[in-house]
Design a protein around this motif. Structure first.
Motif, PDB file in Angstrom:
ATOM      1  N   ILE A  86       0.885  -1.028   0.021  1.00 47.25           N
ATOM      2  CA  ILE A  86      -0.116  -0.031  -0.067  1.00 47.25           C
ATOM      3  C   ILE A  86       1.006   1.132  -0.077  1.00 47.25           C
ATOM      4  O   ILE A  86       1.801   1.225   0.627  1.00 47.25           O
ATOM      5  CB  ILE A  86      -0.968   0.124   1.138  1.00 47.25           C
ATOM      6  CG1 ILE A  86      -0.313   0.165   2.518  1.00 47.25           C
ATOM      7  CG2 ILE A  86      -1.833  -1.192   1.175  1.00 47.25           C
ATOM      8  CD1 ILE A  86      -1.210   0.503   3.803  1.00 47.25           C
ATOM      9  N   VAL A  87       0.426   2.128  -0.807  1.00 48.65           N
ATOM     10  CA  VAL A  87       1.181   3.627  -0.694  1.00 48.65           C
ATOM     11  C   VAL A  87       0.197   4.579   0.304  1.00 48.65           C
ATOM     12  O   VAL A  87      -0.828   4.638  -0.128  1.00 48.65           O
ATOM     13  CB  VAL A  87       1.443   4.037  -1.943  1.00 48.65           C
ATOM     14  CG1 VAL A  87       2.104   5.374  -2.100  1.00 48.65           C
ATOM     15  CG2 VAL A  87       2.116   2.894  -2.797  1.00 48.65           C
ATOM     16  N   VAL A  88       0.808   5.319   1.009  1.00 49.64           N
ATOM     17  CA  VAL A  88      -0.020   6.240   1.819  1.00 49.64           C
ATOM     18  C   VAL A  88       0.292   7.625   1.912  1.00 49.64           C
ATOM     19  O   VAL A  88       1.492   7.795   1.302  1.00 49.64           O
ATOM     20  CB  VAL A  88      -0.234   5.588   3.093  1.00 49.64           C
ATOM     21  CG1 VAL A  88      -1.024   4.350   3.515  1.00 49.64           C
ATOM     22  CG2 VAL A  88       1.457   5.457   3.977  1.00 49.64           C
ATOM     23  N   ASP A  89      -0.334   8.674   1.972  1.00 51.15           N
ATOM     24  CA  ASP A  89      -0.204   9.796   1.959  1.00 51.15           C
ATOM     25  C   ASP A  89       0.755  10.264   3.212  1.00 51.15           C
ATOM     26  O   ASP A  89       1.333  11.589   3.196  1.00 51.15           O
ATOM     27  CB  ASP A  89      -1.173  10.942   1.639  1.00 51.15           C
ATOM     28  CG  ASP A  89      -1.875  10.418   0.545  1.00 51.15           C
ATOM     29  OD1 ASP A  89      -1.308  10.381  -0.667  1.00 51.15           O
ATOM     30  OD2 ASP A  89      -3.211  10.583   0.364  1.00 51.15           O
ATOM     31  N   ALA A  90       0.854   9.621   4.218  1.00 53.16           N
ATOM     32  CA  ALA A  90       1.440  10.137   5.608  1.00 53.16           C
ATOM     33  C   ALA A  90       2.357   9.011   6.119  1.00 53.16           C
ATOM     34  O   ALA A  90       2.179   7.817   5.834  1.00 53.16           O
ATOM     35  CB  ALA A  90       0.418  10.708   6.374  1.00 53.16           C
ATOM     36  N   ASN A  91       3.227   9.567   6.785  1.00 47.33           N
ATOM     37  CA  ASN A  91       4.119   8.302   7.583  1.00 47.33           C
ATOM     38  C   ASN A  91       3.321   7.841   8.790  1.00 47.33           C
ATOM     39  O   ASN A  91       3.097   8.264   9.612  1.00 47.33           O
ATOM     40  CB  ASN A  91       5.175   9.127   8.040  1.00 47.33           C
ATOM     41  CG  ASN A  91       6.400   8.033   8.673  1.00 47.33           C
ATOM     42  OD1 ASN A  91       5.918   7.009   9.057  1.00 47.33           O
ATOM     43  ND2 ASN A  91       7.594   8.696   9.093  1.00 47.33           N
ATOM     44  N   PRO A  92       3.127   6.370   8.488  1.00 47.84           N
ATOM     45  CA  PRO A  92       2.331   5.678   9.670  1.00 47.84           C
ATOM     46  C   PRO A  92       2.977   5.644  10.709  1.00 47.84           C
ATOM     47  O   PRO A  92       2.388   5.237  11.781  1.00 47.84           O
ATOM     48  CB  PRO A  92       2.224   4.224   9.038  1.00 47.84           C
ATOM     49  CG  PRO A  92       2.913   4.126   7.818  1.00 47.84           C
ATOM     50  CD  PRO A  92       3.320   5.470   7.520  1.00 47.84           C
ATOM     51  N   LEU A  93       4.509   5.838  10.765  1.00 48.40           N
ATOM     52  CA  LEU A  93       5.017   5.584  11.946  1.00 48.40           C
ATOM     53  C   LEU A  93       4.608   6.861  13.020  1.00 48.40           C
ATOM     54  O   LEU A  93       4.985   7.048  14.211  1.00 48.40           O
ATOM     55  CB  LEU A  93       6.674   5.538  11.506  1.00 48.40           C
ATOM     56  CG  LEU A  93       7.132   4.287  10.871  1.00 48.40           C
ATOM     57  CD1 LEU A  93       8.441   4.235  10.751  1.00 48.40           C
ATOM     58  CD2 LEU A  93       6.466   3.131  11.575  1.00 48.40           C
ATOM     59  N   GLU A  94       4.504   7.976  12.233  1.00 47.78           N
ATOM     60  CA  GLU A  94       3.968   9.406  13.011  1.00 47.78           C
ATOM     61  C   GLU A  94       2.586   9.392  13.213  1.00 47.78           C
ATOM     62  O   GLU A  94       2.245  10.007  14.085  1.00 47.78           O
ATOM     63  CB  GLU A  94       4.460  10.253  12.069  1.00 47.78           C
ATOM     64  CG  GLU A  94       6.002  10.487  11.880  1.00 47.78           C
ATOM     65  CD  GLU A  94       6.461  11.755  10.920  1.00 47.78           C
ATOM     66  OE1 GLU A  94       5.358  12.415  10.436  1.00 47.78           O
ATOM     67  OE2 GLU A  94       7.761  11.871  10.627  1.00 47.78           O
ATOM     68  N   ASN A  95       1.721   8.718  12.259  1.00 46.62           N
ATOM     69  CA  ASN A  95       0.390   8.654  12.496  1.00 46.62           C
ATOM     70  C   ASN A  95      -0.152   7.477  12.004  1.00 46.62           C
ATOM     71  O   ASN A  95      -0.241   7.189  10.847  1.00 46.62           O
ATOM     72  CB  ASN A  95      -0.228   9.803  11.843  1.00 46.62           C
ATOM     73  CG  ASN A  95      -1.870   9.885  11.947  1.00 46.62           C
ATOM     74  OD1 ASN A  95      -2.186   9.053  12.607  1.00 46.62           O
ATOM     75  ND2 ASN A  95      -2.313  10.870  11.265  1.00 46.62           N
ATOM     76  N   LEU A  96      -0.519   6.363  12.907  1.00 44.59           N
ATOM     77  CA  LEU A  96      -0.859   5.179  12.641  1.00 44.59           C
ATOM     78  C   LEU A  96      -2.269   4.911  11.779  1.00 44.59           C
ATOM     79  O   LEU A  96      -2.255   4.347  10.891  1.00 44.59           O
ATOM     80  CB  LEU A  96      -1.181   4.321  13.767  1.00 44.59           C
ATOM     81  CG  LEU A  96      -1.458   2.825  13.674  1.00 44.59           C
ATOM     82  CD1 LEU A  96      -0.274   2.146  12.868  1.00 44.59           C
ATOM     83  CD2 LEU A  96      -1.423   2.129  14.883  1.00 44.59           C
ATOM     84  N   ASN A  97      -2.996   6.260  11.755  1.00 48.45           N
ATOM     85  CA  ASN A  97      -4.300   6.409  10.909  1.00 48.45           C
ATOM     86  C   ASN A  97      -3.857   6.306   9.481  1.00 48.45           C
ATOM     87  O   ASN A  97      -4.935   6.371   8.901  1.00 48.45           O
ATOM     88  CB  ASN A  97      -4.955   7.532  11.449  1.00 48.45           C
ATOM     89  CG  ASN A  97      -5.563   6.994  12.723  1.00 48.45           C
ATOM     90  OD1 ASN A  97      -6.072   6.075  13.060  1.00 48.45           O
ATOM     91  ND2 ASN A  97      -5.849   8.324  13.563  1.00 48.45           N
TER      92      ASN A  97
END
Length: 100
Positions: A86-97
């Protein structure tokens, strides 16, 4: 959504003892929605058990294939492995959501 306190306490003790935790909501269960329930579980692992976002993500990515005895066949990005990316718009390490 919150797990019963005795389950949370057990998960916290296991984590503190260095036991590898693996995410996996108990489906089929009419009260749990696959996918959504996993995100809830990851959030609980961070907010109520004390894992970092990185550690919670590991429970659903790298730990599961290891426990199944298939550490490179699934869940890794190597030639020949079965993996979802998956490619996400934000860093999940900073914001798990970010992975929701």
């Amino acid at each position: 959504m919150s797990a019963p306190s005795d389950n949370l306490a057990a998960a916290e003790r296991l984590f503190e003892a260095g036991i590898t935790l693996v995410a996996g909501t108990d489906t089929p269960n009419l009260l749990l929605i696959p996918g959504s329930a996993l995100h809830d579980e990851l959030r609980i692992l961070v907010d109520e058990v004390g894992l970092s976002s990185f550690e919670a993500l590991q429970t659903a990515t790298t730990h599961a294939p290891v426990m199944l005895g298939r550490p490179t066949a699934i869940g890794s990005l190597v030639d020949g492995a079965g993996a979802d990316l998956i490619v996400v718009d934000a860093n999940p390490l900073e914001n798990l959501n970010a992975v929701r």
